[in-house]
Design a protein around this motif. Structure first.
Motif, mmCIF file in Angstrom:
data_model
loop_
_atom_site.group_PDB
_atom_site.id
_atom_site.type_symbol
_atom_site.label_atom_id
_atom_site.label_comp_id
_atom_site.label_asym_id
_atom_site.label_seq_id
_atom_site.Cartn_x
_atom_site.Cartn_y
_atom_site.Cartn_z
ATOM 1 N N GLY A 26 1.758 6.035 4.280
ATOM 2 C CA GLY A 26 0.902 7.185 4.714
ATOM 3 C C GLY A 26 1.138 8.529 5.214
ATOM 4 O O GLY A 26 0.531 9.441 5.636
ATOM 5 N N PHE B 152 -3.992 12.772 -4.223
ATOM 6 C CA PHE B 152 -2.893 11.694 -4.301
ATOM 7 C C PHE B 152 -1.777 11.996 -3.646
ATOM 8 O O PHE B 152 -1.162 13.096 -3.954
ATOM 9 C CB PHE B 152 -3.016 11.272 -5.588
ATOM 10 C CG PHE B 152 -2.093 9.988 -5.637
ATOM 11 C CD1 PHE B 152 -2.682 8.903 -5.679
ATOM 12 C CD2 PHE B 152 -0.714 9.911 -6.207
ATOM 13 C CE1 PHE B 152 -1.865 7.678 -5.591
ATOM 14 C CE2 PHE B 152 0.061 8.977 -6.246
ATOM 15 C CZ PHE B 152 -0.533 7.726 -6.205
ATOM 16 N N THR C 115 -8.620 1.053 -15.996
ATOM 17 C CA THR C 115 -9.735 0.889 -14.753
ATOM 18 C C THR C 115 -9.948 2.357 -14.389
ATOM 19 O O THR C 115 -9.382 3.392 -14.289
ATOM 20 C CB THR C 115 -9.459 0.245 -13.616
ATOM 21 O OG1 THR C 115 -10.517 0.119 -12.770
ATOM 22 C CG2 THR C 115 -8.127 0.918 -12.767
ATOM 23 N N GLU D 50 -11.460 2.652 -11.383
ATOM 24 C CA GLU D 50 -11.390 2.322 -9.981
ATOM 25 C C GLU D 50 -10.007 3.015 -9.166
ATOM 26 O O GLU D 50 -9.108 2.216 -9.455
ATOM 27 C CB GLU D 50 -11.584 0.937 -9.594
ATOM 28 C CG GLU D 50 -13.015 0.298 -10.104
ATOM 29 C CD GLU D 50 -13.208 -1.214 -9.875
ATOM 30 O OE1 GLU D 50 -12.649 -1.641 -8.871
ATOM 31 O OE2 GLU D 50 -13.866 -1.559 -10.565
ATOM 32 N N THR D 51 -10.409 4.135 -8.578
ATOM 33 C CA THR D 51 -8.992 4.739 -8.172
ATOM 34 C C THR D 51 -8.025 3.910 -7.348
ATOM 35 O O THR D 51 -6.673 3.778 -7.501
ATOM 36 C CB THR D 51 -9.287 5.979 -7.469
ATOM 37 O OG1 THR D 51 -10.439 6.805 -8.189
ATOM 38 C CG2 THR D 51 -8.272 6.774 -6.676
ATOM 39 N N GLU D 52 -8.779 2.987 -6.422
ATOM 40 C CA GLU D 52 -8.060 2.049 -5.403
ATOM 41 C C GLU D 52 -7.166 1.094 -6.312
ATOM 42 O O GLU D 52 -5.742 0.926 -5.853
ATOM 43 C CB GLU D 52 -8.981 1.598 -4.191
ATOM 44 C CG GLU D 52 -9.447 2.520 -3.262
ATOM 45 C CD GLU D 52 -8.318 3.488 -2.715
ATOM 46 O OE1 GLU D 52 -6.986 2.690 -2.263
ATOM 47 O OE2 GLU D 52 -8.365 4.842 -2.636
ATOM 48 N N ARG D 53 -7.884 0.480 -7.069
ATOM 49 C CA ARG D 53 -6.957 -0.651 -7.570
ATOM 50 C C ARG D 53 -5.780 -0.032 -8.608
ATOM 51 O O ARG D 53 -4.707 -0.463 -8.496
ATOM 52 C CB ARG D 53 -7.994 -1.125 -8.972
ATOM 53 C CG ARG D 53 -8.621 -2.041 -8.273
ATOM 54 C CD ARG D 53 -9.920 -2.680 -9.111
ATOM 55 N NE ARG D 53 -8.969 -3.705 -10.161
ATOM 56 C CZ ARG D 53 -9.346 -3.949 -11.394
ATOM 57 N NH1 ARG D 53 -10.364 -3.301 -12.177
ATOM 58 N NH2 ARG D 53 -8.563 -4.708 -12.135
ATOM 59 N N ARG E 43 -4.362 2.933 -7.853
ATOM 60 C CA ARG E 43 -3.520 3.390 -6.816
ATOM 61 C C ARG E 43 -2.348 2.337 -6.255
ATOM 62 O O ARG E 43 -1.370 2.739 -6.229
ATOM 63 C CB ARG E 43 -4.340 4.008 -5.522
ATOM 64 C CG ARG E 43 -3.741 5.306 -5.184
ATOM 65 C CD ARG E 43 -4.917 5.560 -3.853
ATOM 66 N NE ARG E 43 -5.858 6.679 -4.288
ATOM 67 C CZ ARG E 43 -5.949 7.697 -3.507
ATOM 68 N NH1 ARG E 43 -5.009 7.851 -2.517
ATOM 69 N NH2 ARG E 43 -6.696 8.712 -3.880
ATOM 70 N N SER E 44 -3.196 1.185 -6.049
ATOM 71 C CA SER E 44 -2.232 0.117 -5.492
ATOM 72 C C SER E 44 -1.250 -0.264 -6.479
ATOM 73 O O SER E 44 -0.030 -0.492 -6.284
ATOM 74 C CB SER E 44 -3.017 -0.922 -4.940
ATOM 75 O OG SER E 44 -2.664 -2.079 -5.101
ATOM 76 N N ALA F 205 0.689 -1.332 0.041
ATOM 77 C CA ALA F 205 0.205 -0.057 -0.105
ATOM 78 C C ALA F 205 0.845 1.333 -0.196
ATOM 79 O O ALA F 205 2.076 1.299 0.310
ATOM 80 C CB ALA F 205 -0.907 -0.016 1.174
#
Lengths: 208, 135
Positions: free
Chosen positions: B6, B29, B103, B105-108, B110-111, B3
């Motif tokens: 942070g 981001f 995609t 989908e932001t999370e996909r 991003r990862s 991930a």
């Protein structure tokens, strides 16, 4: 009634152009050059839905020929000047459509091109692209502006399909040529084996 | 895939409110993943993919990156000026380090971006500043 081959992209224009030709009573078949992996699945999905709608409206079979174009794009990107990549790509699309048209007894090619809309649709680029084929080319929307085309697309129900989100073509260069010189295009094309690429593309075509 | 860390990361150029107002603006981001900062993720022109642009501009050694991806078991299409990696989601990587994730989908995305920027050719681009040189 004449038989024609319509180049379909999944965009707003090609189903509208096809609608006009079907309305005139022509027997049509559809050809799509499949740009994956430079795009995603959405162009093909949109075309399947466009055709389903138009088949039902005009009670015509409208077979769809899907020609794999991704490997052609890779070869063009690796071997030719990126600046004229869109024109070279279009020349292959026209040739692929012509091969299918000749095989299926179609006597003309058609597109949804309207003059000046995008880089590949300037007069000099259209000339360079279509110099690769012999069959006559019909462009029902050539003098339409975008708003007119969109209005018809909404009326016939294809607009909502065409405007679904998709991934932009990744083979488009940062600065595509808006003016092209046919001599230069032919010189670029000499760097690749056009006939072999076309043979391969047509041999792997799918009918849907 | 790791991930994103942070802490110690700067926010994107545009505030979150602005990002929400326009579908093509950059999503919030964190910057500074590896040595190659990305401006963020935004929807591509046709709205079906997410793109990330390095800021400042840089140049990536695609040959090296291809080798690293293939060594990690990722099939790659090499079109010389860009790579298409069959990751999940599929991603296109240009010589200038621009990434396009197939995609919305932001999370996909991003990862995957976090993993990609941990790979050496993206963590240490060939030319960290200025225009990407032509091959």
């Amino acid at each position: 009634m004449t038989r024609g081959a319509m180049l379909m992209s999944g965009g707003i224009d090609s189903p509208v152009a096809l609608h006009y030709l079907l309305r005139q009573g022509h027997e049509m078949l559809a050809v799509h050059l499949d740009n994956r992996p430079f795009t995603d699945d959405t162009p093909l999905e949109k075309i399947v839905d466009h055709l389903q709608l138009l088949r039902s409206r005009y009670r015509q079979a409208i077979p769809l020929y899907v020609l794999p174009h991704g490997s052609t794009q890779v070869t063009l990107m690796r071997s030719t000047d990126r600046h004229v990549g869109c024109v070279l790509c279009r020349r292959f699309m026209w040739r692929g459509a012509e091969r299918i048209a000749e095989r299926e007894g179609a006597t003309f090619l058609a597109t949804g091109e309207a003059l000046g809309q995008v880089a590949s649709q300037t007069l000099s680029n259209m000339r360079s692209a279509t110099a690769s084929v012999r069959l006559p080319i019909v462009r029902p929307l050539i003098g339409f502006d975008k708003a007119e085309i969109e209005a018809v697309a909404k009326e016939i129900g294809t607009y909502g399909i065409s405007t679904r989100p998709g991934v932009c073509c990744q083979a488009v260069p940062d600065k595509p040529a808006t003016r092209s010189d046919l001599i230069q295009i032919l010189r670029e094309e000499e760097k690749v084996d056009v006939e072999q690429m076309l043979d391969d593309c047509v041999r792997r075509a799918l009918v849907m | 895939m790791d991930a994103l860390p942070g802490s110690g990361l700067r926010r994107s150029r545009r505030p979150v409110g602005e990002a929400a107002a326009s579908p093509r603006s950059y999503a919030s981001f964190p910057r500074g993943v590896g040595a190659m900062p990305y401006r963020g993720l935004r929807l591509c022109r046709q709205g079906g993919g997410l793109e990330a642009v390095p800021d400042p501009p840089c140049s990536v050694d695609l040959g090296r990156l291809r080798a690293v991806l293939e060594a990690a078991g990722v099939p790659v299409v090499d079109a010389k000026v860009l790579l298409i990696a069959a990751t999940d989601p599929e991603v296109t990587i240009s010589r200038a380090g621009r990434l396009l994730f197939k995609t919305a989908e932001t999370e996909r995305a991003r990862s995957l971006l976090a993993w990609l920027t941990s790979l050496q050719p993206l963590a240490e681009p060939a030319s960290p500043r200025g225009r990407a040189p032509r091959p």
